[in-house]
Write a protein that holds these residues in place. Structure first.
Motif, PDB file in Angstrom:
ATOM      1  N   GLU A  61     -38.426 -20.004  51.844  1.00  0.00           N
ATOM      2  CA  GLU A  61     -37.501 -20.529  52.851  1.00  0.00           C
ATOM      3  C   GLU A  61     -36.051 -20.268  52.462  1.00  0.00           C
ATOM      4  OE1 GLU A  61     -35.716 -21.938  56.054  1.00  0.00           O
ATOM      5  OE2 GLU A  61     -37.886 -21.707  55.932  1.00  0.00           O
ATOM      6  N   GLN A  64     -35.330 -16.502  52.925  1.00  0.00           N
ATOM      7  CA  GLN A  64     -35.293 -16.121  54.335  1.00  0.00           C
ATOM      8  C   GLN A  64     -34.053 -16.673  55.031  1.00  0.00           C
ATOM      9  OE1 GLN A  64     -37.196 -13.749  55.242  1.00  0.00           O
ATOM     10  NE2 GLN A  64     -38.371 -13.926  53.359  1.00  0.00           N
ATOM     11  N   ARG A  68     -31.372 -14.223  57.441  1.00  0.00           N
ATOM     12  CA  ARG A  68     -31.428 -14.334  58.905  1.00  0.00           C
ATOM     13  C   ARG A  68     -30.259 -13.591  59.535  1.00  0.00           C
ATOM     14  NH1 ARG A  68     -33.799 -19.503  57.855  1.00  0.00           N
ATOM     15  NH2 ARG A  68     -35.944 -19.381  58.546  1.00  0.00           N
ATOM     16  N   GLY A 119     -47.894 -20.297  59.017  1.00  0.00           N
ATOM     17  CA  GLY A 119     -46.875 -19.266  58.961  1.00  0.00           C
ATOM     18  C   GLY A 119     -45.842 -19.521  57.889  1.00  0.00           C
ATOM     19  N   SER A 120     -45.417 -18.472  57.262  1.00  0.00           N
ATOM     20  CA  SER A 120     -44.411 -18.581  56.208  1.00  0.00           C
ATOM     21  C   SER A 120     -43.018 -18.542  56.810  1.00  0.00           C
ATOM     22  CB  SER A 120     -44.581 -17.423  55.225  1.00  0.00           C
ATOM     23  OG  SER A 120     -44.235 -16.204  55.860  1.00  0.00           O
ATOM     24  N   ALA A 121     -42.042 -18.837  55.967  1.00  0.00           N
ATOM     25  CA  ALA A 121     -40.646 -18.729  56.411  1.00  0.00           C
ATOM     26  C   ALA A 121     -40.344 -17.291  56.811  1.00  0.00           C
ATOM     27  CB  ALA A 121     -39.715 -19.192  55.292  1.00  0.00           C
ATOM     28  N   ALA A 123     -42.400 -15.123  58.150  1.00  0.00           N
ATOM     29  CA  ALA A 123     -42.958 -14.866  59.490  1.00  0.00           C
ATOM     30  C   ALA A 123     -42.045 -15.455  60.555  1.00  0.00           C
ATOM     31  CB  ALA A 123     -44.361 -15.448  59.594  1.00  0.00           C
ATOM     32  N   GLY A 124     -41.542 -16.658  60.311  1.00  0.00           N
ATOM     33  CA  GLY A 124     -40.634 -17.274  61.279  1.00  0.00           C
ATOM     34  C   GLY A 124     -39.351 -16.491  61.445  1.00  0.00           C
ATOM     35  N   ALA A 125     -38.795 -16.015  60.332  1.00  0.00           N
ATOM     36  CA  ALA A 125     -37.562 -15.234  60.393  1.00  0.00           C
ATOM     37  C   ALA A 125     -37.797 -13.916  61.134  1.00  0.00           C
ATOM     38  CB  ALA A 125     -37.034 -14.971  58.990  1.00  0.00           C
ATOM     39  N   LEU A 127     -40.141 -13.236  63.394  1.00  0.00           N
ATOM     40  CA  LEU A 127     -40.356 -13.474  64.822  1.00  0.00           C
ATOM     41  C   LEU A 127     -39.068 -13.901  65.521  1.00  0.00           C
ATOM     42  CD1 LEU A 127     -43.875 -15.131  64.687  1.00  0.00           C
ATOM     43  CD2 LEU A 127     -43.291 -12.800  65.444  1.00  0.00           C
ATOM     44  N   SER A 128     -38.180 -14.591  64.813  1.00  0.00           N
ATOM     45  CA  SER A 128     -36.901 -14.953  65.433  1.00  0.00           C
ATOM     46  C   SER A 128     -36.065 -13.704  65.687  1.00  0.00           C
ATOM     47  CB  SER A 128     -36.143 -15.975  64.592  1.00  0.00           C
ATOM     48  OG  SER A 128     -35.633 -15.401  63.420  1.00  0.00           O
ATOM     49  N   GLU A 131     -37.523 -12.124  68.861  1.00  0.00           N
ATOM     50  CA  GLU A 131     -37.149 -12.883  70.060  1.00  0.00           C
ATOM     51  C   GLU A 131     -35.657 -12.750  70.375  1.00  0.00           C
ATOM     52  OE1 GLU A 131     -36.892 -14.624  73.453  1.00  0.00           O
ATOM     53  OE2 GLU A 131     -38.810 -14.034  72.573  1.00  0.00           O
TER      54      GLU A 131
END
Length: 194
Positions: A61, A64, A68, A119-121, A123-125, A127-128, A131
């Motif tokens: 986290e 990531q 970002r 989901g890992s950090a 994966a979130g980063a 996908l953000s 998007e």
């Protein structure tokens, strides 16, 4: 009676851990090895992070968060040239000294993340990114499904080029490929190359 927890201590520890790990592998991480490397007790690490998996998740986290892509809140107001400049600022920051090792560590954390944790950090980063790019393309008038596909393509390509830089260390070639990617991504949106 237990001493109250210092709220600044955990973030300070996490920053020191990430700095310490820049030239190491996450496979080597244990509370004992970290404690020895940082000159602290392993009890302190257990107290703040509980288990090794929690520590790895928080390392992920932290890394990531630094990687970002920061777009202005109102991305739809950005024209193609401003969008390109925003991506360029992210890219240049990624090439700064020390960030290559953080990117390597971030990639390692991403592949080590458990599959069942939602989901890992990383994966979130990732996908953000997809998007944000898709949202910007929709604001430019691109239909939703095409914008989603092209947004995902941009996220995948940028992360792939970051991996290229981690592997090769070749800033010039990685940046040339990044510029070519932007040319392709923004084709048809009338963006002057700068």
């Amino acid at each position: 009676m237990a001493r109250p927890q210092n709220p600044q201590r955990k973030p300070q520890l996490l920053a020191a851990i990430v700095e310490y790990l820049k030239d190491k592998s996450l496979a080597e991480v244990s509370f004992r090895s970290l404690a020895e490397g940082l000159g602290i007790s392993s009890y302190m690490l257990v107290y703040h992070f509980g288990q090794r998996e929690q520590l790895i998740a928080e390392i992920d986290e932290r890394i990531q968060a630094g990687r970002r892509w920061a777009l202005p809140a109102e991305t739809s107001a950005l024209g193609p040239a401003a969008f390109r400049r925003s991506l360029g600022r992210f890219w240049q920051a990624s090439l700064q000294d020390g960030n290559r090792q953080l990117q390597r560590l971030g990639f390692e954390a991403a592949v080590r993340a458990p599959d069942d944790d939602g989901g890992s950090a990383a994966a979130g980063a990732y996908l953000s990114w997809a998007e944000a790019a898709a949202g910007w393309l929709r604001a430019q008038g691109m239909p939703g499904p095409e914008a989603a596909a092209r947004g995902r393509m941009l996220a995948a390509a940028v992360h792939g080029l970051l991996y290229d830089y981690v592997l090769t260390g070749d800033r010039q070639q990685s940046t040339a490929a990044f510029e070519a990617l932007l040319d392709t991504f923004l084709a048809g949106l009338e963006v002057p190359r700068q």
